[in-house]
Scaffold this motif. Structure first.
Motif, PDB file in Angstrom:
ATOM      1  N   VAL A 214       0.834  -1.202   0.000  1.00 25.57           N
ATOM      2  CA  VAL A 214       0.000   0.000   0.000  1.00 25.57           C
ATOM      3  C   VAL A 214       0.869   1.253   0.000  1.00 25.57           C
ATOM      4  CG1 VAL A 214      -1.646   1.361   1.349  1.00 25.57           C
ATOM      5  CG2 VAL A 214      -1.995  -1.095   1.081  1.00 25.57           C
ATOM      6  N   ARG A 215       1.924   1.256   0.796  1.00 28.32           N
ATOM      7  CA  ARG A 215       2.777   2.443   0.892  1.00 28.32           C
ATOM      8  C   ARG A 215       3.581   2.662  -0.380  1.00 28.32           C
ATOM      9  NH1 ARG A 215       4.330   0.665   7.040  1.00 28.32           N
ATOM     10  NH2 ARG A 215       2.280   1.236   7.920  1.00 28.32           N
ATOM     11  N   GLU A 216       3.859   1.596  -1.103  1.00 30.04           N
ATOM     12  CA  GLU A 216       4.512   1.737  -2.399  1.00 30.04           C
ATOM     13  C   GLU A 216       3.522   2.292  -3.423  1.00 30.04           C
ATOM     14  OE1 GLU A 216       7.082   1.662  -5.631  1.00 30.04           O
ATOM     15  OE2 GLU A 216       7.507   1.563  -3.477  1.00 30.04           O
ATOM     16  N   ARG A 217       2.274   1.856  -3.316  1.00 28.40           N
ATOM     17  CA  ARG A 217       1.238   2.286  -4.258  1.00 28.40           C
ATOM     18  C   ARG A 217       0.884   3.754  -4.063  1.00 28.40           C
ATOM     19  NH1 ARG A 217      -1.934   4.028  -7.266  1.00 28.40           N
ATOM     20  NH2 ARG A 217      -3.811   3.107  -8.163  1.00 28.40           N
ATOM     21  N   PHE A 218       0.754   4.192  -2.800  1.00 31.91           N
ATOM     22  CA  PHE A 218       0.371   5.578  -2.523  1.00 31.91           C
ATOM     23  C   PHE A 218       1.451   6.273  -1.688  1.00 31.91           C
ATOM     24  CE2 PHE A 218      -3.846   3.434  -2.905  1.00 31.91           C
ATOM     25  CZ  PHE A 218      -4.237   4.062  -4.080  1.00 31.91           C
ATOM     26  N   ARG A 219       2.015   7.336  -2.261  1.00 33.70           N
ATOM     27  CA  ARG A 219       3.110   8.051  -1.589  1.00 33.70           C
ATOM     28  C   ARG A 219       2.726   9.476  -1.205  1.00 33.70           C
ATOM     29  NH1 ARG A 219       8.230   6.239  -5.461  1.00 33.70           N
ATOM     30  NH2 ARG A 219       7.892   3.978  -5.289  1.00 33.70           N
ATOM     31  N   PHE A 220       1.684  10.010  -1.836  1.00 29.63           N
ATOM     32  CA  PHE A 220       1.269  11.385  -1.559  1.00 29.63           C
ATOM     33  C   PHE A 220      -0.226  11.384  -1.242  1.00 29.63           C
ATOM     34  CE2 PHE A 220       4.880  11.565  -4.425  1.00 29.63           C
ATOM     35  CZ  PHE A 220       5.719  12.471  -3.783  1.00 29.63           C
ATOM     36  N   PHE A 221      -0.579  11.955  -0.100  1.00 31.98           N
ATOM     37  CA  PHE A 221      -1.966  11.923   0.374  1.00 31.98           C
ATOM     38  C   PHE A 221      -2.522  13.337   0.537  1.00 31.98           C
ATOM     39  CE2 PHE A 221      -0.124   7.940   1.621  1.00 31.98           C
ATOM     40  CZ  PHE A 221      -1.148   7.013   1.539  1.00 31.98           C
ATOM     41  N   THR A 222      -3.778  13.495   0.132  1.00 37.28           N
ATOM     42  CA  THR A 222      -4.528  14.714   0.399  1.00 37.28           C
ATOM     43  C   THR A 222      -5.844  14.305   1.040  1.00 37.28           C
ATOM     44  OG1 THR A 222      -3.578  15.881  -1.508  1.00 37.28           O
ATOM     45  CG2 THR A 222      -5.635  16.743  -0.605  1.00 37.28           C
ATOM     46  N   VAL A 223      -6.192  14.917   2.166  1.00 39.91           N
ATOM     47  CA  VAL A 223      -7.453  14.601   2.841  1.00 39.91           C
ATOM     48  C   VAL A 223      -8.277  15.874   2.974  1.00 39.91           C
ATOM     49  CG1 VAL A 223      -8.571  13.584   4.851  1.00 39.91           C
ATOM     50  CG2 VAL A 223      -6.325  12.740   4.124  1.00 39.91           C
ATOM     51  N   ASP A 224      -9.414  15.885   2.299  1.00 40.51           N
ATOM     52  CA  ASP A 224     -10.330  17.025   2.366  1.00 40.51           C
ATOM     53  C   ASP A 224     -11.268  16.855   3.562  1.00 40.51           C
ATOM     54  OD1 ASP A 224     -11.585  19.351   1.664  1.00 40.51           O
ATOM     55  OD2 ASP A 224     -12.694  18.502  -0.033  1.00 40.51           O
ATOM     56  N   GLU A 225     -11.893  17.949   3.991  1.00 43.63           N
ATOM     57  CA  GLU A 225     -12.838  17.933   5.122  1.00 43.63           C
ATOM     58  C   GLU A 225     -12.214  17.263   6.355  1.00 43.63           C
ATOM     59  OE1 GLU A 225     -15.357  19.658   4.799  1.00 43.63           O
ATOM     60  OE2 GLU A 225     -16.105  19.609   2.745  1.00 43.63           O
ATOM     61  N   LEU A 241       0.211   5.950   5.932  1.00 43.69           N
ATOM     62  CA  LEU A 241       1.403   6.800   5.847  1.00 43.69           C
ATOM     63  C   LEU A 241       2.659   6.077   6.323  1.00 43.69           C
ATOM     64  CD1 LEU A 241      -0.092  10.164   7.123  1.00 43.69           C
ATOM     65  CD2 LEU A 241       1.114   9.888   4.959  1.00 43.69           C
ATOM     66  N   GLY A 242       2.537   5.263   7.372  1.00 40.19           N
ATOM     67  CA  GLY A 242       3.736   4.697   7.980  1.00 40.19           C
ATOM     68  C   GLY A 242       4.561   5.806   8.603  1.00 40.19           C
ATOM     69  N   ASN A 243       5.848   5.823   8.320  1.00 40.11           N
ATOM     70  CA  ASN A 243       6.714   6.859   8.898  1.00 40.11           C
ATOM     71  C   ASN A 243       6.912   8.047   7.959  1.00 40.11           C
ATOM     72  OD1 ASN A 243       8.320   5.748   6.955  1.00 40.11           O
ATOM     73  ND2 ASN A 243       9.950   5.060   8.325  1.00 40.11           N
ATOM     74  N   ARG A 244       6.070   8.170   6.954  1.00 40.51           N
ATOM     75  CA  ARG A 244       6.193   9.259   5.980  1.00 40.51           C
ATOM     76  C   ARG A 244       5.290  10.430   6.382  1.00 40.51           C
ATOM     77  NH1 ARG A 244       4.310   6.031   0.896  1.00 40.51           N
ATOM     78  NH2 ARG A 244       2.676   5.621   2.442  1.00 40.51           N
ATOM     79  N   ASP A 245       5.512  11.593   5.754  1.00 44.51           N
ATOM     80  CA  ASP A 245       4.688  12.762   6.106  1.00 44.51           C
ATOM     81  C   ASP A 245       4.273  13.578   4.888  1.00 44.51           C
ATOM     82  OD1 ASP A 245       7.048  13.979   5.368  1.00 44.51           O
ATOM     83  OD2 ASP A 245       7.417  14.947   7.302  1.00 44.51           O
ATOM     84  N   ASN A 246       4.208  12.962   3.709  1.00 46.39           N
ATOM     85  CA  ASN A 246       3.734  13.671   2.526  1.00 46.39           C
ATOM     86  C   ASN A 246       2.208  13.692   2.538  1.00 46.39           C
ATOM     87  OD1 ASN A 246       5.948  14.698   0.988  1.00 46.39           O
ATOM     88  ND2 ASN A 246       6.542  12.580   0.576  1.00 46.39           N
ATOM     89  N   LEU A 247       1.699  14.542   3.419  1.00 46.25           N
ATOM     90  CA  LEU A 247       0.267  14.624   3.680  1.00 46.25           C
ATOM     91  C   LEU A 247      -0.174  16.077   3.671  1.00 46.25           C
ATOM     92  CD1 LEU A 247      -2.479  13.492   4.762  1.00 46.25           C
ATOM     93  CD2 LEU A 247      -1.496  13.687   7.061  1.00 46.25           C
ATOM     94  N   CYS A 248      -1.254  16.349   2.932  1.00 45.75           N
ATOM     95  CA  CYS A 248      -1.884  17.666   2.939  1.00 45.75           C
ATOM     96  C   CYS A 248      -3.319  17.494   3.435  1.00 45.75           C
ATOM     97  CB  CYS A 248      -1.891  18.272   1.534  1.00 45.75           C
ATOM     98  SG  CYS A 248      -2.795  19.841   1.399  1.00 45.75           S
TER      99      CYS A 248
END
Length: 567
Positions: A214-225, A241-248
């Motif tokens: 899953v973490r290989e498939r998705f590396r950048f996350f955006t969460v609305d609301e 996310l695991g230990n990553r922080d590419n989150l908006c």
């Protein structure tokens, strides 16, 4: 390509552009009502894709409704960000659960229960109880709250004394229903929507290979609301996310209106604590509403935790008001519910006669039970009505048949213009270019007309095959076309929507705030709900309440005084 990329940024104001250019690391966007948050995040994703920072296949944009996800997907496609996945939490989790279950557990994943009420009814009958339909819905909400709060039944038992009980139930009976519900689903080998998130999060936490995939498939996350995230959704996001922080994340604490379902604005407001290096950007330029409406909303939320101060960025349109007085929100107080419905219908009829499209008018209320009298009053004046949330557009039998006929036509080579092909198909189903006289058949005509209007939204040169695929994509995402009808909607369901003219009705103590909102937290939630209702209006906001009702005499809602409105 370079000029195309620059055009993405040129369409944004300075704060929106700052968001679009903040492509990496944790980013928190505090976005007030009508400030263009969807524009900002879609342009951010598109800019990341077009500059090569993001692989579109590695981006996951999460929102809270299938309709919002469909609209997000459509905007991204228009901006050249094809391949980006826009889904709800449950949609993304269900797809992943279905993928991993056969590998890790064996066989197909359990069937997802379409709704809790029928199952709860069976449990309750087995206990020898005979509740009302409202009590069954309250029990379903309570089970949902327990699961989204990540509480076991034992944990819930220790906290139940602080919870409002469904009418006619004791604490022990409520606990028995929770236990019986769990047993029933286990016996049937079924899961509910909350279980989808629980099972996936547990699977990814205990199976490193699945988590890595899953973490290989998705590396950048955006969460609305993000103000509506529950503890369960937050826990799943952390696993993704695991230990990553590419989150908006994007949200507005003033629009937290789902606390009863486990939502908490604390994740939005404390984002900087969870991610100390996060970048925080505020959107406070309101592009939706006129200055008087913005002032009203600001007064209502003044000094409330997390509230943003909106700044109006537009004037009332000439079409919407002929004088400054017309643009100021007004409040009317009526003796009876019938008087209110008649006055609202007359006001809307006058607006339509002055040129306001029916699709740009809405009546918003606190509970669904309030809709019937407004629907009747409008229909008596020959005004088409759409009750938001009553039946999905693509679930209508006539719409399903029309889509099936269009898809059948797409299998035949046809060089005629798209409009002609689609209109001929609809005519074969009884549609005509002129609306029927009176209300009989008007609803079907409006639905067929809405399908035809989608042709105008397609790029020039679109063929019937591409149009058929667009309809199928919209059907799957429940991305509905605009119906030329006045919208009636509960305020909860209206979140994220907007209209030129909005009537907020039932602004009486006991209705808004609702009678069972007794403590400070509940009243705060009702105030935020009122704020959401006010900020749906672009040009005209009309407020009203009723003194008399089935339960006796009422007084005007306290929110009228808080907003500084003089009746």
């Amino acid at each position: 390509m370079a000029s195309d990329v620059s055009e993405i940024l040129e369409a944004l104001d300075p704060e929106q552009r700052e968001i679009a250019e903040s492509l990496r690391g944790p980013v928190s966007v505090l976005a007030g009502a009508g400030t263009g948050k969807t524009r900002a995040i879609t342009h951010r994703i598109a800019y990341g894709v077009r500059t090569g920072v993001y692989d579109p296949e590695r981006v996951l944009a999460v929102t809270f409704t299938r309709k919002a996800a469909g609209e997000l997907q459509g905007r991204l496609r228009e901006l050249g960000a094809d391949g980006v996945r826009a889904q709800t939490f449950h949609g993304a989790a269900l797809a992943q659960l279905g993928h991993f279950w056969p590998q890790l557990i064996g066989g197909a994943a359990p069937q997802v229960l379409p709704g809790k009420v029928a199952a709860i009814s069976q449990v309750v009958e087995g206990l020898g109880l005979h509740p009302t339909g409202e009590s069954l819905r309250d029990l379903a909400s309570e089970i949902e709250w327990r699961k989204t709060a990540m509480l076991s039944i034992d944990d819930y038992e220790r906290r139940i004394e602080g919870r409002p009980l469904p009418q006619g139930f004791t604490i022990e009976q409520v606990l028995d229903v929770h236990r019986g519900y769990v047993t029933l689903l286990e016996d049937r080998r079924q899961i509910d929507f909350e279980d989808v998130l629980v099972l996936l999060a547990g699977m990814l936490e205990t199976e490193p290979a699945a988590a890595a995939e899953v973490r290989e498939r998705f590396r950048f996350f955006t969460v609305d609301e993000y103000q509506d995230v529950s503890p369960l959704q937050h826990a799943l996001l952390k696993v993704w996310l695991g230990n990553r922080d590419n989150l908006c994340v994007v949200g507005d604490a003033s629009q937290t209106i789902y606390s009863f379902a486990g939502a908490s604005s604390s994740y939005l407001l404390r984002f900087g604590v969870e991610y100390p290096h996060a970048r925080e950007i505020r959107l406070e330029r309101n592009y939706r509403s006129t200055e008087p409406i913005v002032r009203l909303a600001n007064r209502l939320m003044r000094d409330r935790p997390g509230a943003l101060t909106l700044r109006a960025s537009r004037e009332v349109s000439p079409e919407a008001a002929s004088s400054a007085a017309d643009s100021a929100p007004s409040f009317e107080w009526f003796a009876s519910e019938q008087d209110e419905a008649i006055a609202v219908a007359d006001s809307i009829a006058q607006a339509l006669a002055s040129g306001t499209p029916a699709s740009q008018v809405a009546v918003l209320y606190r509970t669904n039970a309030q809709s019937a009298r407004f629907e009747e009053a409008l229909q008596q004046r020959g005004i088409s009505v759409r009750v938001h949330g009553a039946q999905r557009f693509f679930d209508r039998a006539d719409v399903r048949q029309a889509v099936m006929l269009i898809r059948g036509e797409a299998k035949v080579s046809d060089s005629r213009p798209l409009f002609q092909i689609v209109s001929d198909v609809l005519r074969s189903g009884g549609w005509s270019s002129k609306p029927p006289e009176g209300s009989a058949g008007r609803e079907k005509w409006e639905a067929m007309n809405a399908l035809l209007s989608l042709v105008d939204e397609m790029p020039a040169g679109t063929g019937i095959k591409e149009f058929s695929e667009e309809l199928l994509a919209r059907q799957r995402a429940q991305h509905e076309p605009t119906l030329e009808a006045v919208t009636l909607s509960a305020i909860h369901a209206a979140k994220g929507l907007e209209w030129s003219m909005v009537h907020v009705v039932g602004l009486s103590e006991g209705l808004l705030p609702i009678a069972h909102a007794l403590d400070e937290d509940s009243i705060s939630e009702e105030r935020r709900l009122c704020y959401v209702a006010f900020t749906r209006a672009r040009d005209t906001l009309r407020l009203s309440g009723v003194a008399g009702g089935a339960r006796g005499t009422r007084s005007p809602s306290r929110f009228i005084a808080e907003a500084g409105i003089v009746s």
